[in-house]
Motif scaffolding. Structure first.
Motif, PDB file in Angstrom:
ATOM      1  N   TRP A   1       0.832  -1.199   0.000  1.00 32.34           N
ATOM      2  CA  TRP A   1       0.000   0.000   0.000  1.00 32.34           C
ATOM      3  C   TRP A   1       0.866   1.248   0.000  1.00 32.34           C
ATOM      4  O   TRP A   1       1.914   1.296   0.655  1.00 32.34           O
ATOM      5  CB  TRP A   1      -0.900   0.014   1.235  1.00 32.34           C
ATOM      6  N   GLY A   2       0.381   2.273  -0.707  1.00 31.48           N
ATOM      7  CA  GLY A   2       1.038   3.569  -0.685  1.00 31.48           C
ATOM      8  C   GLY A   2       0.578   4.363   0.523  1.00 31.48           C
ATOM      9  O   GLY A   2      -0.280   3.933   1.298  1.00 31.48           O
ATOM     10  N   GLN A   3       1.103   5.555   0.657  1.00 32.72           N
ATOM     11  CA  GLN A   3       0.856   6.350   1.854  1.00 32.72           C
ATOM     12  C   GLN A   3      -0.419   7.173   1.792  1.00 32.72           C
ATOM     13  O   GLN A   3      -0.849   7.705   2.802  1.00 32.72           O
ATOM     14  CB  GLN A   3       2.043   7.307   2.111  1.00 32.72           C
ATOM     15  N   GLY A   4      -1.033   7.282   0.653  1.00 33.83           N
ATOM     16  CA  GLY A   4      -2.271   8.043   0.525  1.00 33.83           C
ATOM     17  C   GLY A   4      -2.042   9.469   0.085  1.00 33.83           C
ATOM     18  O   GLY A   4      -1.016  10.086   0.404  1.00 33.83           O
ATOM     19  N   THR A   5      -2.992   9.975  -0.656  1.00 34.85           N
ATOM     20  CA  THR A   5      -2.960  11.375  -1.084  1.00 34.85           C
ATOM     21  C   THR A   5      -4.358  11.954  -0.911  1.00 34.85           C
ATOM     22  O   THR A   5      -5.356  11.318  -1.250  1.00 34.85           O
ATOM     23  CB  THR A   5      -2.454  11.496  -2.541  1.00 34.85           C
ATOM     24  N   LEU A   6      -4.430  13.154  -0.354  1.00 34.68           N
ATOM     25  CA  LEU A   6      -5.720  13.746   0.015  1.00 34.68           C
ATOM     26  C   LEU A   6      -6.346  14.496  -1.156  1.00 34.68           C
ATOM     27  O   LEU A   6      -5.690  15.329  -1.790  1.00 34.68           O
ATOM     28  CB  LEU A   6      -5.529  14.706   1.192  1.00 34.68           C
ATOM     29  N   VAL A   7      -7.603  14.183  -1.397  1.00 29.92           N
ATOM     30  CA  VAL A   7      -8.398  14.885  -2.394  1.00 29.92           C
ATOM     31  C   VAL A   7      -9.551  15.576  -1.671  1.00 29.92           C
ATOM     32  O   VAL A   7     -10.305  14.933  -0.943  1.00 29.92           O
ATOM     33  CB  VAL A   7      -8.950  13.913  -3.452  1.00 29.92           C
ATOM     34  N   THR A   8      -9.654  16.875  -1.873  1.00 31.14           N
ATOM     35  CA  THR A   8     -10.727  17.652  -1.261  1.00 31.14           C
ATOM     36  C   THR A   8     -11.517  18.353  -2.355  1.00 31.14           C
ATOM     37  O   THR A   8     -10.930  19.093  -3.154  1.00 31.14           O
ATOM     38  CB  THR A   8     -10.164  18.684  -0.277  1.00 31.14           C
ATOM     39  N   VAL A   9     -12.809  18.099  -2.387  1.00 27.99           N
ATOM     40  CA  VAL A   9     -13.672  18.704  -3.389  1.00 27.99           C
ATOM     41  C   VAL A   9     -14.685  19.594  -2.676  1.00 27.99           C
ATOM     42  O   VAL A   9     -15.465  19.126  -1.848  1.00 27.99           O
ATOM     43  CB  VAL A   9     -14.405  17.643  -4.223  1.00 27.99           C
ATOM     44  N   SER A  10     -14.657  20.854  -3.007  1.00 25.93           N
ATOM     45  CA  SER A  10     -15.567  21.799  -2.361  1.00 25.93           C
ATOM     46  C   SER A  10     -16.750  22.104  -3.274  1.00 25.93           C
ATOM     47  O   SER A  10     -16.631  22.088  -4.497  1.00 25.93           O
ATOM     48  CB  SER A  10     -14.823  23.084  -2.011  1.00 25.93           C
ATOM     49  N   SER A  11     -17.862  22.406  -2.648  1.00 25.80           N
ATOM     50  CA  SER A  11     -19.080  22.678  -3.428  1.00 25.80           C
ATOM     51  C   SER A  11     -19.195  24.142  -3.791  1.00 25.80           C
ATOM     52  O   SER A  11     -18.452  24.986  -3.320  1.00 25.80           O
ATOM     53  CB  SER A  11     -20.304  22.254  -2.620  1.00 25.80           C
TER      54      SER A  11
END
Length: 118
Positions: free
Chosen positions: A108-118
């Motif tokens: 597994w990789g370390q993760g990357t954050l995706v934030t989607v705003s409305s």
């Protein structure tokens, strides 16, 4: 095997991002790659996967028609093109590798954050 996920960020709804997952180390074996995500307060869920040859792909119903998974076996990199992003796509995205003969996502990789705003 080491996995490095990148490409996350903050976008507005309707926007797009492309995630990358670069594999290094023992990558001579055939391997499938999957993307998973964990939204705040929720369980980790499957997003998409691609077979070792790239000939077979799978998507969660929630992203079908919006996300596209692909891979470049020369670069040992898998991409997740995310279009028409929605606030509910907000999550930490993880890539995982499954060596075909082992049959499980063992790396597994370390993760990357995706934030989607409305």
């Amino acid at each position: 095997v080491q996995l490095q996920a990148s490409g996350g960020g903050s976008v507005q709804a309707g926007g797009f991002l492309r995630l990358s997952c670069a594999a290094s180390g023992r990558t001579s074996s055939s391997y499938d790659v999957g993307w998973f995500r964990r939204a705040p307060g929720k369980e980790r869920e499957f997003v998409s996967a691609i077979s070792s040859s790239g000939g077979n792909t799978n998507y969660a119903d929630s992203v079908t028609g919006r996300f596209i998974i692909s891979r470049d076996n020369v670069k040992n990199t898998v991409y997740l093109q995310m279009n028409s992003l929605k606030p509910e796509d907000t999550a930490v995205y993880y890539c995982a590798l499954k060596i075909v003969r082992e049959g499980v996502y063992g790396y597994w990789g370390q993760g990357t954050l995706v934030t989607v705003s409305s």
